[in-house]
Design a protein around this motif. Structure first.
Motif, PDB file in Angstrom:
ATOM      1  N   THR A  16      38.744  28.012  39.516  1.00 40.49           N
ATOM      2  CA  THR A  16      37.529  28.812  39.622  1.00 40.49           C
ATOM      3  C   THR A  16      37.807  30.192  39.053  1.00 40.49           C
ATOM      4  O   THR A  16      38.961  30.631  38.987  1.00 40.49           O
ATOM      5  CB  THR A  16      37.064  28.940  41.076  1.00 40.49           C
ATOM      6  N   LYS A  65      34.511  34.705  33.508  1.00 44.91           N
ATOM      7  CA  LYS A  65      34.212  33.305  33.201  1.00 44.91           C
ATOM      8  C   LYS A  65      33.930  33.133  31.698  1.00 44.91           C
ATOM      9  O   LYS A  65      33.172  33.895  31.106  1.00 44.91           O
ATOM     10  CB  LYS A  65      33.018  32.846  34.032  1.00 44.91           C
ATOM     11  N   ARG A 107      36.713  27.411  46.590  1.00 49.36           N
ATOM     12  CA  ARG A 107      36.303  28.426  45.619  1.00 49.36           C
ATOM     13  C   ARG A 107      37.427  29.412  45.315  1.00 49.36           C
ATOM     14  O   ARG A 107      37.405  30.075  44.274  1.00 49.36           O
ATOM     15  CB  ARG A 107      35.114  29.212  46.155  1.00 49.36           C
TER      16      ARG A 107
END
Length: 122
Positions: free
Chosen positions: A58, A64, A104
């Motif tokens: 994650t 990201k 997560r």
């Protein structure tokens, strides 16, 4: 005492890339996950990328699509490939081994590395 030793930090211009490495000196008892965190002086340490096993990872929204975490179990090494770096990525980067995977994030950190500094100039 098992140690985590980071390397690969440095100075780079915006848009550039760096690859951080973190070598573990041995097996960390109870560790089920690893992660990269970063901290700017005066601010809280934030999780950047987390990995559990070989394919569960994650990322913070801010990285990201630009940062990629991986590990080589044979070499006891954790990596963070950082692409398209931005000035706001400037921070001390720490690797960590944790005892709890929340789904997560890697939590209940057992061991921290000493950190490696990344500086991104505009």
């Amino acid at each position: 005492q098992v140690q985590l030793v980071e390397s690969g930090g440095g100075s780079v211009q915006a848009g550039g890339s760096l690859r951080l490495s973190c070598v573990a000196s041995g097996h960390i008892y109870g560790s089920v996950c690893m992660a990269w965190f970063r901290q700017v002086t005066g601010e809280e340490r934030e999780g950047v990328a987390h990995i559990m096993g070989s394919d569960a990872s994650t990322y913070a929204d801010s990285v990201k699509g630009r940062f990629f975490i991986s590990k080589d179990n044979a070499k006891n090494t954790l990596y963070l490939q950082m692409n398209s770096l931005k000035p706001e990525d400037t921070a001390m980067y720490y690797c960590a081994a944790g005892r709890l995977w929340s789904g997560r994030a890697c939590e209940n950190i057992a061991v921290w590395g000493q950190g490696t500094l990344v500086t991104v100039s505009s």
